[in-house]
Motif scaffolding. Structure first.
Motif, PDB file in Angstrom:
ATOM      1  N   GLU A  85       0.811  -1.232   0.000  1.00 38.63           N
ATOM      2  CA  GLU A  85       0.000   0.000   0.000  1.00 38.63           C
ATOM      3  C   GLU A  85       0.835   1.270   0.000  1.00 38.63           C
ATOM      4  N   LEU A  86       2.087   1.180   0.427  1.00 38.21           N
ATOM      5  CA  LEU A  86       2.931   2.373   0.524  1.00 38.21           C
ATOM      6  C   LEU A  86       3.574   2.660  -0.825  1.00 38.21           C
ATOM      7  N   THR A  87       3.376   3.890  -1.316  1.00 33.15           N
ATOM      8  CA  THR A  87       3.847   4.236  -2.658  1.00 33.15           C
ATOM      9  C   THR A  87       5.022   5.206  -2.642  1.00 33.15           C
ATOM     10  N   ARG A  88       5.311   5.820  -1.532  1.00 33.78           N
ATOM     11  CA  ARG A  88       6.401   6.794  -1.439  1.00 33.78           C
ATOM     12  C   ARG A  88       7.564   6.198  -0.648  1.00 33.78           C
ATOM     13  N   ALA A  89       8.782   6.498  -1.056  1.00 28.99           N
ATOM     14  CA  ALA A  89       9.983   5.918  -0.428  1.00 28.99           C
ATOM     15  C   ALA A  89      10.082   6.240   1.061  1.00 28.99           C
ATOM     16  N   TRP A  90       9.539   7.369   1.484  1.00 29.05           N
ATOM     17  CA  TRP A  90       9.671   7.787   2.886  1.00 29.05           C
ATOM     18  C   TRP A  90       8.595   7.192   3.791  1.00 29.05           C
ATOM     19  N   GLN A  91       7.622   6.505   3.249  1.00 28.93           N
ATOM     20  CA  GLN A  91       6.559   5.914   4.052  1.00 28.93           C
ATOM     21  C   GLN A  91       6.992   4.552   4.603  1.00 28.93           C
ATOM     22  N   THR A 105      17.378 -11.118  21.146  1.00 32.24           N
ATOM     23  CA  THR A 105      16.254 -11.220  20.219  1.00 32.24           C
ATOM     24  C   THR A 105      15.277 -10.095  20.509  1.00 32.24           C
ATOM     25  N   ILE A 106      14.959  -9.337  19.467  1.00 31.49           N
ATOM     26  CA  ILE A 106      13.899  -8.335  19.610  1.00 31.49           C
ATOM     27  C   ILE A 106      12.651  -8.908  18.950  1.00 31.49           C
ATOM     28  N   LYS A 107      11.545  -8.768  19.641  1.00 30.41           N
ATOM     29  CA  LYS A 107      10.266  -9.294  19.171  1.00 30.41           C
ATOM     30  C   LYS A 107       9.336  -8.102  18.981  1.00 30.41           C
ATOM     31  N   VAL A 108       8.843  -7.911  17.762  1.00 28.73           N
ATOM     32  CA  VAL A 108       8.030  -6.735  17.436  1.00 28.73           C
ATOM     33  C   VAL A 108       6.662  -7.171  16.927  1.00 28.73           C
ATOM     34  N   PRO A 109       5.639  -7.073  17.770  1.00 31.88           N
ATOM     35  CA  PRO A 109       4.281  -7.333  17.284  1.00 31.88           C
ATOM     36  C   PRO A 109       3.908  -6.284  16.229  1.00 31.88           C
ATOM     37  N   PHE A 110       3.280  -6.717  15.159  1.00 34.18           N
ATOM     38  CA  PHE A 110       2.909  -5.787  14.099  1.00 34.18           C
ATOM     39  C   PHE A 110       2.034  -4.652  14.615  1.00 34.18           C
ATOM     40  N   ASP A 111       1.186  -4.921  15.604  1.00 33.89           N
ATOM     41  CA  ASP A 111       0.275  -3.874  16.087  1.00 33.89           C
ATOM     42  C   ASP A 111       0.974  -2.809  16.928  1.00 33.89           C
ATOM     43  N   THR A 112       2.283  -2.940  17.149  1.00 29.48           N
ATOM     44  CA  THR A 112       3.031  -1.902  17.871  1.00 29.48           C
ATOM     45  C   THR A 112       3.801  -0.982  16.923  1.00 29.48           C
ATOM     46  N   LEU A 113       3.775  -1.285  15.629  1.00 30.69           N
ATOM     47  CA  LEU A 113       4.492  -0.452  14.659  1.00 30.69           C
ATOM     48  C   LEU A 113       3.814   0.901  14.504  1.00 30.69           C
ATOM     49  N   GLU A 114       4.631   1.916  14.321  1.00 35.22           N
ATOM     50  CA  GLU A 114       4.120   3.273  14.112  1.00 35.22           C
ATOM     51  C   GLU A 114       4.068   3.561  12.612  1.00 35.22           C
ATOM     52  N   ALA A 115       2.909   3.991  12.129  1.00 39.12           N
ATOM     53  CA  ALA A 115       2.774   4.388  10.730  1.00 39.12           C
ATOM     54  C   ALA A 115       3.494   5.723  10.552  1.00 39.12           C
ATOM     55  N   TYR A 116       4.359   5.818   9.557  1.00 39.02           N
ATOM     56  CA  TYR A 116       5.126   7.039   9.323  1.00 39.02           C
ATOM     57  C   TYR A 116       4.772   7.632   7.971  1.00 39.02           C
ATOM     58  N   ARG A 117       4.238   8.852   8.002  1.00 37.92           N
ATOM     59  CA  ARG A 117       3.870   9.633   6.825  1.00 37.92           C
ATOM     60  C   ARG A 117       2.906   8.893   5.901  1.00 37.92           C
ATOM     61  N   THR A 118       1.977   8.159   6.543  1.00 40.52           N
ATOM     62  CA  THR A 118       0.926   7.471   5.808  1.00 40.52           C
ATOM     63  C   THR A 118      -0.296   7.333   6.700  1.00 40.52           C
ATOM     64  N   ASP A 119      -1.458   7.293   6.083  1.00 41.58           N
ATOM     65  CA  ASP A 119      -2.693   7.004   6.798  1.00 41.58           C
ATOM     66  C   ASP A 119      -3.067   5.531   6.665  1.00 41.58           C
ATOM     67  N   ALA A 120      -2.242   4.772   5.940  1.00 38.26           N
ATOM     68  CA  ALA A 120      -2.520   3.346   5.737  1.00 38.26           C
ATOM     69  C   ALA A 120      -2.451   2.598   7.062  1.00 38.26           C
ATOM     70  N   GLN A 126       0.095  -7.788   3.278  1.00 31.39           N
ATOM     71  CA  GLN A 126       0.668  -6.884   2.283  1.00 31.39           C
ATOM     72  C   GLN A 126       2.149  -6.580   2.554  1.00 31.39           C
ATOM     73  N   LEU A 127       2.734  -7.214   3.583  1.00 31.38           N
ATOM     74  CA  LEU A 127       4.137  -6.969   3.914  1.00 31.38           C
ATOM     75  C   LEU A 127       5.021  -7.387   2.751  1.00 31.38           C
ATOM     76  N   ARG A 128       5.920  -6.467   2.319  1.00 33.32           N
ATOM     77  CA  ARG A 128       6.773  -6.780   1.175  1.00 33.32           C
ATOM     78  C   ARG A 128       8.242  -6.487   1.393  1.00 33.32           C
ATOM     79  N   ARG A 129       8.615  -5.661   2.401  1.00 38.64           N
ATOM     80  CA  ARG A 129      10.013  -5.294   2.581  1.00 38.64           C
ATOM     81  C   ARG A 129      10.297  -5.038   4.050  1.00 38.64           C
ATOM     82  N   VAL A 130      11.476  -5.486   4.491  1.00 35.46           N
ATOM     83  CA  VAL A 130      11.922  -5.328   5.874  1.00 35.46           C
ATOM     84  C   VAL A 130      13.298  -4.687   5.838  1.00 35.46           C
TER      85      VAL A 130
END
Length: 151
Positions: A85-91, A105-120, A126-130
């Motif tokens: 869903e993210l179309t801009r390099a900075w998102q 080991t760091i464990k990161v639940p997806f629901d703790t991630l902060e959306a940056y410069r997106t309303d998505a 839809q995860l495609r890059r880490v």
């Protein structure tokens, strides 16, 4: 749990005119085979990052988070995830972490991630890059990853 076998690549701010320098490569770090990102972040010329990242070949649907085995120089880094869903390099969807001198080991639940410069909203399907990113300030980079898993 799904163990990933990432094909890491190195990316620097030079793609945008920055002057940060570094490299990513396989290395033995504290007794483990790992992918290691080293270099120097510079904020000169509008820059400010180096990173190692991989495209996700697997479908993350049904998983609730990601974990990484990390070791480093005690500095703070970002874990940044991108979805289709993210179309801009900075998102991105992101969180920070500290890379201690011993393996942890760091464990990161997806629901703790902060959306940056997106309303998505983050969707694992839809995860495609880490990416592991050294960003935002002048500092010496040394961070290694020996394992990546979806949980």
């Amino acid at each position: 749990m799904m163990e990933l076998d990432p094909n890491w690549e190195y990316v620097a701010d030079s793609v945008m005119g920055g002057v940060s320098r570094g490299q990513a490569g396989r290395a033995e770090v504290a007794g483990r085979r790992a992918m290691r990102l080293t270099g120097q972040v510079s904020t000169d010329n509008g820059g400010g990052f180096i990173q190692m990242a991989f495209d996700l070949a697997q479908d993350a649907r049904g998983f609730t988070g990601i974990e990484l085995d990390i070791c480093g120089n005690g500095a703070c880094y970002d874990l940044r995830l991108r979805t289709t869903e993210l179309t801009r390099a900075w998102q991105s969807f992101r969180t920070g972490f500290t890379a201690p001198s011993g393996w942890t080991t760091i464990k990161v639940p997806f629901d703790t991630l902060e959306a940056y410069r997106t309303d998505a909203t983050f969707a694992a399907s839809q995860l495609r890059r880490v990416g592991v990113v050294a960003v935002g300030r002048e500092f010496s980079v040394d961070v290694a990853v020996s394992g990546v898993r979806l949980f």
